[in-house]
Structure formats: C-alpha cells, structure tokens
Design a protein around this motif. Structure first.
Motif, PDB file in Angstrom:
ATOM      1  N   LEU A 218       3.287 -13.524  -0.295  1.00  0.00           N
ATOM      2  CA  LEU A 218       1.977 -13.187  -1.559  1.00  0.00           C
ATOM      3  C   LEU A 218       0.951 -14.187  -1.535  1.00  0.00           C
ATOM      4  O   LEU A 218      -0.158 -12.868  -1.306  1.00  0.00           O
ATOM      5  N   LYS A 219       0.865 -15.108  -0.682  1.00  0.00           N
ATOM      6  CA  LYS A 219      -1.037 -15.468  -0.513  1.00  0.00           C
ATOM      7  C   LYS A 219      -1.468 -15.074   0.917  1.00  0.00           C
ATOM      8  O   LYS A 219      -2.505 -15.645   1.198  1.00  0.00           O
ATOM      9  N   LEU A 220      -0.550 -15.355   1.223  1.00  0.00           N
ATOM     10  CA  LEU A 220      -0.929 -14.946   2.960  1.00  0.00           C
ATOM     11  C   LEU A 220      -1.916 -13.678   3.668  1.00  0.00           C
ATOM     12  O   LEU A 220      -1.147 -12.390   2.211  1.00  0.00           O
ATOM     13  N   GLU A 221      -2.655 -13.153   4.144  1.00  0.00           N
ATOM     14  CA  GLU A 221      -3.145 -11.775   4.212  1.00  0.00           C
ATOM     15  C   GLU A 221      -1.953 -11.544   5.959  1.00  0.00           C
ATOM     16  O   GLU A 221      -1.447 -12.042   5.835  1.00  0.00           O
ATOM     17  N   GLU A 222      -2.681  -9.812   6.094  1.00  0.00           N
ATOM     18  CA  GLU A 222      -1.961  -9.865   6.903  1.00  0.00           C
ATOM     19  C   GLU A 222      -1.794 -10.186   7.967  1.00  0.00           C
ATOM     20  O   GLU A 222      -2.802 -11.308   8.374  1.00  0.00           O
ATOM     21  N   THR A 223      -1.517  -9.674   9.104  1.00  0.00           N
ATOM     22  CA  THR A 223      -1.429 -11.083  11.051  1.00  0.00           C
ATOM     23  C   THR A 223      -2.362 -10.605  11.329  1.00  0.00           C
ATOM     24  O   THR A 223      -2.549  -9.258  11.098  1.00  0.00           O
ATOM     25  N   PRO A 224      -3.481 -11.468  12.024  1.00  0.00           N
ATOM     26  CA  PRO A 224      -4.861 -10.663  12.570  1.00  0.00           C
ATOM     27  C   PRO A 224      -4.520  -9.909  13.871  1.00  0.00           C
ATOM     28  O   PRO A 224      -5.240  -8.775  13.986  1.00  0.00           O
ATOM     29  N   VAL A 225      -3.096 -10.018  14.325  1.00  0.00           N
ATOM     30  CA  VAL A 225      -2.479  -8.712  15.607  1.00  0.00           C
ATOM     31  C   VAL A 225      -2.749  -7.160  14.213  1.00  0.00           C
ATOM     32  O   VAL A 225      -3.492  -6.564  15.035  1.00  0.00           O
ATOM     33  N   PHE A 226      -1.950  -7.081  13.309  1.00  0.00           N
ATOM     34  CA  PHE A 226      -1.926  -6.159  13.328  1.00  0.00           C
ATOM     35  C   PHE A 226      -3.473  -5.717  12.465  1.00  0.00           C
ATOM     36  O   PHE A 226      -3.818  -4.083  12.498  1.00  0.00           O
ATOM     37  N   LYS A 227      -4.370  -6.410  11.792  1.00  0.00           N
ATOM     38  CA  LYS A 227      -5.564  -6.302  11.444  1.00  0.00           C
ATOM     39  C   LYS A 227      -6.383  -5.655  12.091  1.00  0.00           C
ATOM     40  O   LYS A 227      -7.182  -4.361  12.176  1.00  0.00           O
TER      41      LYS A 227
END
Length: 446
Positions: A218-227
């Motif tokens: 829950l604390k993680l952001e979306e992965t840089p690649v998917f962003k």
C-alpha cells in the motif's frame, strides 16, 4: 593534471540502487512466500486433516481422493487468475492488482483456518472449502506475474536477473516458514489436538504475512515503467488477445522454460518423500530435513543465480542448468541407493542447486520475452499455463511411471524429456532488451 570530468571514481562506479527498489523487492518476496506457505500447509492438511474434517465417510481412500481434488483445484484455477489479473495489470497498473491478489489469497487462507467442518455445517463445509481453494488459485494466478514486475520494474533493467529473483525466493522461504510452524505444532500438540484445532493455527498464522505484505504494497507507488507507459497512453486495450496474436513465440518460449524446473522441483520435494520412505526405508523426517536444508541453500542460490545471468548470457546459464539436470538425476538415483541419510541430503541439496540456477533467472527470462506494455498478461499466462502441464501433473506422472516399471529409469527419462523441452523453449526465446524501458523512462522524465 586533473582527472577527466567523466572519469569514474570507485565510489561513482558502483551501481546505485533505484528509489523504491528494496521495498518492491520485499513486497514481491512476501506475496510469493505466502503462496508457497499456503502450498505447504495445504498439502499436509489435504493428506492428514481434510479427509476427516471435511470429507468424512466409511471409505478413507474416497475421503483422501476428494481432499486431494481440492488441492488440484488450486492449480486448475491459476490460468483463470492469469487471464483476469494479467489483463488488469497491463491496463490499470501493477500495484492495484497486487494488493487485490494478496488480499484474495490471504483472506481465503485465513477463512479455511476458521471454516467449520462437516460435522458442524454438513455438505456446506466441503463446498465452501472448494470455493476458497478456487479463490486461492485465482489469486495465485495473478500474483506471480505482478510480483515479478514489481521488483524488476523498480530495479535496474540491466540487473533484472537479480531484482526479479525476489519472487523466486518464495518457494524455499514459504516452505521453511510452513515447516517451521508445523514443526512447532507437532512438538507441542498431541495428534488429537493437531487434528482437532492445531492445523487451524497454521492457516490463521498466514494473516501475519498478509498484513506485513499489505502494509508494504500500500505504501509503494506504481512502478516507474508502468507510469511511463501510462504517460504515453500505450496501455493495451486487449492485452490477452494481443499476447496470443502478436507474441505467440514469446508465449511458447516463456511457458516451455518453466517445464524442467517445475518437474525437477516436484521430484525432489514431493515424489522423493514417497520414494525414500517406501523404497529406501527412510523416515519422513529424514526426507523433510533434507528438503529443508536444500531450501535453506536456495535462499542464497536463487538470487545469486539471477545476478549471475545479469553478467553472463541468461539463456546460456539457464540451458546449462537444464541439461545438467538431465545428466544429474540418474546419478542422484544411483547415489541414494545406499540408503544413507547423508547421501540423500547431499543429493537433494545438489538437485535443488540445479533448480536454483533455472528458477533464479526464470522470472527475468519470462518477463523479458514480452514488450513492457504486455508483460503482466504475457508473463501470467506463460507461468500459469505451464504450471498446469508441468508441476501440477508431475507427481501423478512420477507415481504412474514408477508403478508401471518398479524402478526409477522412466522417471529419469521423464526429467530428460522435460529438460529438452525447456532447452527448446530457451532456443526460440530472445535475449534481454533494455532499450525499450530506457526510452520510456527517459521520455517520461523529459
């Protein structure tokens, strides 16, 4: 004379850990550890507990068969999860899907631990058990692909072998945790207490692992690649369809790469418990101890193998391990005919080392067969479909071959065929490509 501006100092030469990579590594490891923790305790409960609690009757073998059928449901449901969550993972993102799959697996496991038996709620008990096992299987089918992408897409693309190995440490970690819990219960409870309520503790304890994994995810952001994919509007509209129509070779290659390690793992951790006890006269504890020692070594060997393939050709290392497996298994069976516990332990440790050098780089190899925008769907489909024809049926095939021949020769032949199939899959696959990710990330930063 001053140093050239771009000359690297020893400190500067060290590769920096990308932001969020360590958290993603732990989050990935937690989910797959829960999966294999569940696998281990469910297999024990299927044999010892469920026939009495959920499938009571006059014929104990019918109860055992029905109990094992619920075990198989978990495998058969995985491709469903691969389709559902693989599609969503490429459309809405890795993080949201991974939170859902972790909750699905965790809640189903905990509810099994609290489920009343047949004596309390009648026929509803086995029906609910089957539905919960179905939910677990669907969750697992969507978990692996996302867990791999979580750690690898936060990590350095040029070190994908190491970063994606987080998901691969799950089997030995989950087995060690499950056997630790079961060992404590066995040492502190009578057989009657274990069958009455002790087995439930093992299932309910998974809530701790779920809570820890959920907190991190829950604390993680979306992965840089998917962003970056999202920023470019490159999400696929129909990822499952695209995988089958545009990436059939990648799908076949990725799926076949799983066969040898899956079959080998089933031999060493499932069938060997039967063979060593019935044919070699060893105790179950001897075999389980050997497997646990081998699993402990794998905690180190799996990430080491993944890291090695970041330096050497990944397909080459994987293929050598697969061919080595075909050669080693006949030697292994010859070795253990002396009925020595030490020989058995050494043999299983070596066998699991061969497995580690396939399984460690497996996640990286499978994901890099697909373009970034189709990775979740492609990886999940390859993983779950191969699991049905690999690990799921391997124990049944071993048993049938041994029953038909009365010796291990056909079993060794089965492993050799599985290894050749995997080498063929590797031969038609592709080497790592990091240019696409680097382009996406650079354009997203611009």
């Amino acid at each position: 004379m001053t140093a050239a501006p771009h000359q690297a100092t020893p400190a500067a030469g060290k590769r920096r850990i990308p932001p969020g990579a360590l958290k993603a590594y732990v989050a990935s490891l937690t989910g797959t550890s829960l999966e294999y923790y569940d696998f281990a305790i469910y297999s024990v409960a299927s044999a010892l507990v469920f026939p009495k609690v959920f499938f009571p009757g006059n014929d104990e073998y019918v109860g055992l068969l029905l109990s094992f059928s619920t075990f198989a449901v978990g495998y058969l449901a995985r491709p469903i999860g691969g389709v559902i969550f693989g599609r969503l993972g490429d459309k809405i993102g890795r993080k949201q899907v991974l939170v859902t799959t972790l909750l699905l697996i965790g809640i189903a496991t905990v509810v099994i631990g609290a489920l009343p038996g047949y004596a309390t709620i009648g026929i509803a008990a086995p029906i609910i058990l089957v539905l919960l096992r179905l939910a677990q299987g669907i969750g697992v089918g969507g978990e692996w692909g996302g867990a791999v992408l979580l750690s690898s897409e936060f990590g350095d693309a040029k070190r994908r072998g190491f970063w994606s190995s987080a998901a691969q440490i799950g089997p030995p970690a989950g087995n060690l945790m499950a056997n630790g819990v079961l060992a404590v219960l066995a040492a502190t409870l009578s057989t009657e207490d274990f069958l009455s309520w002790g087995w439930r503790v093992a299932f309910l304890a998974s809530a701790l692992l779920v809570g820890f994994g959920l907190l991190i995810r829950l604390k993680l952001e979306e992965t840089p690649v998917f962003k970056a994919i999202q920023a470019h509007g490159e999400q696929p509209k129909a990822p499952i369809k695209e995988v089958f129509t545009k990436e059939p070779r990648a799908l076949v290659s990725a799926a076949l790469s799983r066969i040898s390690p899956d079959v080998l793992y089933s031999l060493l951790t499932v069938f060997m418990a039967v063979y060593a006890t019935k044919e070699l006269g060893m105790s179950t504890s001897n075999v389980l101890t050997a497997i646990l020692i081998g699993s402990a070594f794998q905690l180190v060997l799996i990430p080491a193998a993944g890291a090695l393939t970041d330096r050497l050709n990944r397909r080459l290392v994987y293929g050598v391990a697969a061919l080595g497996t075909a050669v080693y298994i006949p030697l292994f069976f010859v070795m253990i005919q002396d009925k020595s516990v030490i020989t058995l332990t050494v043999g299983i440790v070596i066998g699991l080392a061969f497995h580690a050098f396939m399984y460690g780089p497996q996640a990286a190899y499978i994901t890099e067969q697909f373009p970034a925008r189709l990775r979740y769907a492609g990886s999940s489909l390859a993983y779950t479909l191969a699991g049905v024809v690999g690990g799921a049926i391997a124990p049944l095939v071993f048993t049938a071959l041994f029953a038909a021949s009365g010796n291990w020769f056909l079993i060794a032949g089965y492993l050799a065929v599985a290894s050749i199939v995997t080498v063929f899959g590797l031969a038609i696959g592709r080497n790592p490509h990091t240019d696409e990710e680097e382009r996406l990330l650079q354009e997203a930063r611009a």
